[in-house]
Design an enzyme around this catalytic site. Structure first.
Site, mmCIF file in Angstrom:
data_model
loop_
_atom_site.group_PDB
_atom_site.id
_atom_site.type_symbol
_atom_site.label_atom_id
_atom_site.label_comp_id
_atom_site.label_asym_id
_atom_site.label_seq_id
_atom_site.Cartn_x
_atom_site.Cartn_y
_atom_site.Cartn_z
ATOM 1 N N HIS A 126 0.824 -1.220 0.000
ATOM 2 C CA HIS A 126 0.000 0.000 0.000
ATOM 3 C C HIS A 126 0.851 1.260 0.000
ATOM 4 C CE1 HIS A 126 -3.715 -2.293 1.749
ATOM 5 N NE2 HIS A 126 -3.444 -2.597 0.505
ATOM 6 N N CYS A 171 10.216 16.396 -13.168
ATOM 7 C CA CYS A 171 9.517 17.328 -14.091
ATOM 8 C C CYS A 171 9.106 18.620 -13.402
ATOM 9 C CB CYS A 171 8.277 16.636 -14.675
ATOM 10 S SG CYS A 171 6.935 16.409 -13.471
ATOM 11 N N THR A 211 -4.694 -7.522 10.864
ATOM 12 C CA THR A 211 -5.455 -6.926 9.772
ATOM 13 C C THR A 211 -6.921 -7.338 9.857
ATOM 14 O OG1 THR A 211 -5.651 -6.657 7.370
ATOM 15 C CG2 THR A 211 -4.875 -8.804 8.145
ATOM 16 N N SER A 212 -7.799 -6.410 9.414
ATOM 17 C CA SER A 212 -9.249 -6.656 9.500
ATOM 18 C C SER A 212 -9.782 -7.293 8.228
ATOM 19 C CB SER A 212 -9.975 -5.331 9.757
ATOM 20 O OG SER A 212 -9.776 -4.452 8.646
ATOM 21 N N ASN A 236 -4.608 -11.830 15.894
ATOM 22 C CA ASN A 236 -5.423 -10.614 15.950
ATOM 23 C C ASN A 236 -6.065 -10.566 17.330
ATOM 24 O OD1 ASN A 236 -7.465 -8.571 15.433
ATOM 25 N ND2 ASN A 236 -7.170 -8.970 13.254
ATOM 26 N N GLU A 238 -9.002 -9.471 17.703
ATOM 27 C CA GLU A 238 -10.443 -9.683 17.466
ATOM 28 C C GLU A 238 -10.656 -10.714 16.360
ATOM 29 O OE1 GLU A 238 -11.294 -4.916 18.217
ATOM 30 O OE2 GLU A 238 -12.067 -5.884 16.396
HETATM 31 N N1 APR Z 1 -2.360 -7.025 17.759
HETATM 32 C C1 APR Z 1 -2.986 -7.683 16.735
HETATM 33 N N2 APR Z 1 -4.060 -7.183 16.070
HETATM 34 C C2 APR Z 1 -4.521 -5.964 16.452
HETATM 35 C C3 APR Z 1 -3.936 -5.220 17.503
HETATM 36 C C4 APR Z 1 -2.814 -5.798 18.159
HETATM 37 N N3 APR Z 1 -2.203 -5.168 19.186
HETATM 38 N N4 APR Z 1 -4.632 -4.041 17.630
HETATM 39 C C5 APR Z 1 -5.601 -4.058 16.687
HETATM 40 N N5 APR Z 1 -5.540 -5.207 15.989
HETATM 41 C C6 APR Z 1 -6.365 -5.633 14.851
HETATM 42 C C7 APR Z 1 -7.777 -5.138 14.844
HETATM 43 O O1 APR Z 1 -8.613 -6.080 15.522
HETATM 44 C C8 APR Z 1 -8.092 -5.108 13.347
HETATM 45 O O2 APR Z 1 -8.579 -6.373 12.910
HETATM 46 O O3 APR Z 1 -5.764 -5.045 13.710
HETATM 47 C C9 APR Z 1 -6.746 -4.851 12.701
HETATM 48 C C10 APR Z 1 -6.600 -3.441 12.147
HETATM 49 O O4 APR Z 1 -7.529 -3.313 11.107
HETATM 50 P P1 APR Z 1 -7.554 -1.980 10.214
HETATM 51 O O5 APR Z 1 -7.507 -0.790 11.097
HETATM 52 O O6 APR Z 1 -8.690 -2.144 9.241
HETATM 53 O O7 APR Z 1 -6.174 -2.008 9.443
HETATM 54 P P2 APR Z 1 -5.776 -2.881 8.209
HETATM 55 O O8 APR Z 1 -6.456 -4.214 8.200
HETATM 56 O O9 APR Z 1 -4.300 -2.888 8.108
HETATM 57 O O10 APR Z 1 -6.337 -2.002 6.986
HETATM 58 C C11 APR Z 1 -5.990 -2.473 5.743
HETATM 59 O O11 APR Z 1 -7.032 -0.764 4.520
HETATM 60 O O12 APR Z 1 -7.547 1.193 5.342
HETATM 61 C C12 APR Z 1 -6.855 0.602 4.301
HETATM 62 O O13 APR Z 1 -4.837 0.931 3.147
HETATM 63 C C13 APR Z 1 -5.408 0.934 4.400
HETATM 64 O O14 APR Z 1 -3.529 -0.494 4.833
HETATM 65 C C14 APR Z 1 -4.866 -0.223 5.215
HETATM 66 C C15 APR Z 1 -5.780 -1.343 4.793
#
Ligand code: APR
Length: 274
Positions: A126, A171, A211-212, A236, A238
């Site tokens: 990204h 440029c 990641t979500s 994760n 959650e």
């Molecule tokens: N350890 C593990 N997981 C965690 C922690 C932690 N300490 N804290 C939060 N999380 C989890 C949350 O439960 C969630 O599932 O990390 C995830 C974060 O999700 P997002 O905020 O949606 O981030 P991400 O999945 O990286 O988003 C993906 O989407 O928004 C766009 O380009 C942007 O790179 C980003 C992409």
């Protein structure tokens, strides 16, 4: 947790790549707000914007200096954050498996790079907040945002002097943040699309952390790895859609990445010992 460690041990004994796929949750314990958390909002004028509204080519075309201000603010937040134990564990894994391990990250905060993740084994799908590129695509090259560009506070305006620094060195046209926007597509030259798909298709183990499961290329990576018979592990705090896939594969760990990743990496490295 033990069943996850057993799955990791068994997987590294099989041929195939060892991959990690990280998201904002890996940087949460470094104090960087996750993307979809409530702290992700940004106010311009009287209006609050969520990242999904600002991180678009459409927003940049309409209000380039407001979008730049948001990125320069986040660049400052990231520069003051320190990598945590999850980042350093992944560096250890990269060094233990120089030919076999690759890190695929959605994070633009640069913490994996600052922790020491080797560039040849790290794929920022990204982009990276510390980099910019030509807004008119005169070249595909990325350029560091000049050190003379200051960190911005919430609500700060970008001065005319600083605006003059945010220009393409080739440029002299306008520059833009090197970040994949929600209304843009992945590609190979900027975001390693073909490379990460090829890595996933030859995976023996995929460890997903923080990641979500909301974005496209990570879904392609997980789907290709599952189809290749890889053991898939989800770390994760959650439940999330990738956890459902991991539950029928390597398993899930519902705990902070900084707590869990060192143990997972230790297990993998020990399993490799002759
Ligand atoms: N350890 C593990 N997981 C965690 C922690 C932690 N300490 N804290 C939060 N999380 C989890 C949350 O439960 C969630 O599932 O990390 C995830 C974060 O999700 P997002 O905020 O949606 O981030 P991400 O999945 O990286 O988003 C993906 O989407 O928004 C766009 O380009 C942007 O790179 C980003 C992409």
């Amino acid at each position: 947790m033990e069943h996850v460690l057993a799955a990791c041990r068994a997987a590294v004994g099989r041929p195939g790549r060892v991959l990690a796929l990280t998201g904002a949750g890996v940087s949460a314990e470094s104090g960087i707000p996750t993307f979809r958390g409530k702290e992700g909002y940004w106010t311009i004028g009287a209006r609050e914007y969520h990242p999904q509204e600002l991180a678009t080519h459409q927003a940049f075309a309409a209000m380039p200096w407001s979008v730049w201000a948001w990125y320069l603010y986040r660049r400052g937040v990231c520069r003051h954050a320190e990598p945590n134990a999850a980042h350093t564990a992944l560096v250890r894994l990269a060094r233990a498996l120089p030919e076999r391990f690759a890190l695929i990250t959605q994070n633009v905060d640069g913490l994996h790079r600052r922790a020491g993740s080797p560039d040849p084994q790290t794929f920022a799908i990204h982009g990276d907040l510390s980099l910019m590129r030509c807004a008119n695509d005169c070249v595909l090259d990325r350029f560091p945002i000049p050190e003379a560009v200051p960190e911005l506070g919430r609500g700060d305006e970008i001065s005319l002097e600083v605006r003059a620094l945010l220009r393409c060195p080739r440029c002299s046209g306008p520059a833009r943040p090197h970040v994949l926007w929600f209304d843009e597509s992945y590609d190979e030259p900027r975001f390693h699309l073909d490379t990460v798909r090829r890595l996933a298709a030859s995976a023996a183990l995929l460890v997903i952390a923080g990641t979500s499961a909301q974005t496209n290329l990570p879904w392609q990576v997980v789907t290709l790895a599952e189809r290749a018979g890889a053991a898939i592990v989800d770390v994760n705090t959650e439940d999330n859609p990738f956890g459902d896939i991991a539950a029928r594969s390597g398993g899930c760990v519902r705990a902070p990445a900084a707590t869990v990743m060192p143990t997972i990496v230790e297990t993998i490295v020990d399993a490799l010992a002759p």
